[in-house]
Design a protein around this motif. Structure first.
Motif, short mmCIF file in Angstrom:
data_model
loop_
_atom_site.label_atom_id
_atom_site.label_comp_id
_atom_site.label_asym_id
_atom_site.label_seq_id
_atom_site.Cartn_x
_atom_site.Cartn_y
_atom_site.Cartn_z
N ASN A 11 44.51 39.64 46.26
CA ASN A 11 43.96 38.45 46.59
C ASN A 11 44.53 38.10 47.80
OD1 ASN A 11 43.12 38.03 43.89
ND2 ASN A 11 44.97 37.56 43.25
N SER A 12 43.92 36.98 48.39
CA SER A 12 44.15 36.54 49.81
C SER A 12 43.93 37.59 50.75
CB SER A 12 45.37 35.82 49.83
OG SER A 12 45.72 34.77 48.70
N LEU A 13 42.97 38.36 50.65
CA LEU A 13 42.81 39.53 51.61
C LEU A 13 42.94 39.12 53.05
CD1 LEU A 13 40.64 41.68 49.46
CD2 LEU A 13 42.66 42.40 50.52
N LYS A 14 43.39 39.82 54.02
CA LYS A 14 43.71 39.80 55.42
C LYS A 14 42.92 40.94 56.09
CE LYS A 14 48.19 37.51 54.92
NZ LYS A 14 49.72 37.71 55.30
N PRO A 15 42.27 40.72 57.33
CA PRO A 15 41.95 41.94 58.17
C PRO A 15 42.63 43.10 58.26
CG PRO A 15 41.36 39.74 59.27
CD PRO A 15 42.44 39.59 58.08
N GLU A 16 44.17 42.79 58.17
CA GLU A 16 45.10 43.91 58.33
C GLU A 16 45.10 44.75 57.03
OE1 GLU A 16 45.62 40.71 59.25
OE2 GLU A 16 47.86 40.07 58.51
N ASP A 17 44.38 44.35 55.94
CA ASP A 17 44.51 44.93 54.79
C ASP A 17 43.28 46.09 54.77
OD1 ASP A 17 45.09 41.79 52.88
OD2 ASP A 17 46.56 43.50 53.46
N THR A 18 42.46 45.95 55.82
CA THR A 18 41.41 46.82 55.93
C THR A 18 41.88 48.49 55.98
OG1 THR A 18 39.87 45.58 57.01
CG2 THR A 18 39.71 47.79 57.62
N ALA A 19 41.52 49.25 55.04
CA ALA A 19 42.06 50.57 54.87
C ALA A 19 41.22 51.35 53.95
CB ALA A 19 43.50 50.55 54.38
N LEU A 20 41.57 52.68 53.86
CA LEU A 20 40.76 53.49 52.67
C LEU A 20 42.06 53.43 51.71
CD1 LEU A 20 38.61 55.17 52.05
CD2 LEU A 20 39.85 57.26 52.99
N TYR A 21 41.90 53.13 50.57
CA TYR A 21 42.91 52.72 49.47
C TYR A 21 42.74 54.31 48.34
CZ TYR A 21 44.27 48.10 50.82
OH TYR A 21 44.61 47.20 51.61
N TYR A 22 44.10 54.61 48.09
CA TYR A 22 44.06 55.88 47.51
C TYR A 22 45.06 55.63 46.20
CZ TYR A 22 42.47 58.42 51.60
OH TYR A 22 41.86 59.04 52.61
N CYS A 23 44.46 56.22 45.12
CA CYS A 23 45.27 56.28 43.88
C CYS A 23 46.16 57.64 44.02
CB CYS A 23 44.46 56.45 42.52
SG CYS A 23 45.38 56.46 41.01
N HIS A 24 47.35 57.69 43.25
CA HIS A 24 48.44 58.70 43.49
C HIS A 24 49.07 58.91 42.25
CE1 HIS A 24 52.50 60.35 44.26
NE2 HIS A 24 51.78 61.14 44.93
N TYR A 25 49.04 60.18 41.74
CA TYR A 25 49.94 60.71 40.71
C TYR A 25 50.47 61.84 40.92
CZ TYR A 25 50.11 63.16 36.02
OH TYR A 25 50.28 64.01 35.29
N ARG A 26 51.92 62.24 40.36
CA ARG A 26 52.37 63.42 40.52
C ARG A 26 52.67 64.08 39.13
NH1 ARG A 26 56.05 65.12 44.48
NH2 ARG A 26 56.20 62.95 45.44
#
Length: 117
Positions: free
Chosen positions: A83-98
């Motif tokens: 929520n309340s997204l900002k321009p600096e949140d621009t990115a490629l988002y990844y899910c991670h599991y170990r």
């Protein structure tokens, strides 16, 4: 074979919201921490949020109060409400599991989030 598939990214205006989803296959996420990371343009991947098997969470300072990580183990899924997204949140988002035994790390292919007016 363990696979993570993210979805839900897109382009939004500042102040907007997105909900990312990650579905795991080839393993069970039950009992294991799951994470969301992001790689802004030209920058290294960074931690966004973690959720542990007991539901406790950790967040990067930059997203505290705006993002919420959750999980539904019976669906082998983890989510990121942004929520309340900002321009600096621009990115490629990844899910991670170990993997709990081999300790091998797995990443999804990423889902792009672009915040721009």
């Amino acid at each position: 074979q363990v696979q993570l598939v993210e979805s839900g990214g897109g382009s939004v205006r500042p102040g907007g919201s997105l909900r990312l989803s990650c579905v795991a296959s080839g393993t069970s996420i039950i009992g294991n921490p799951m994470g969301w990371y992001r790689a802004p343009p030209g920058m290294q991947r960074e931690l966004v949020a973690l959720i542990f098997s007991d539901g406790s969470t950790n967040y990067a300072d930059a997203v505290k109060g705006r993002f919420t990580i959750s999980r539904v183990d019976v669906k082998n899924s983890v989510y990121l409400q942004m929520n309340s997204l900002k321009p600096e949140d621009t990115a490629l988002y990844y899910c991670h599991y170990r993997h709990p035994i081999t300790r091998r790390e797995y990443w999804g292919q990423g889902t792009q989030v672009t915040v721009s007016s």
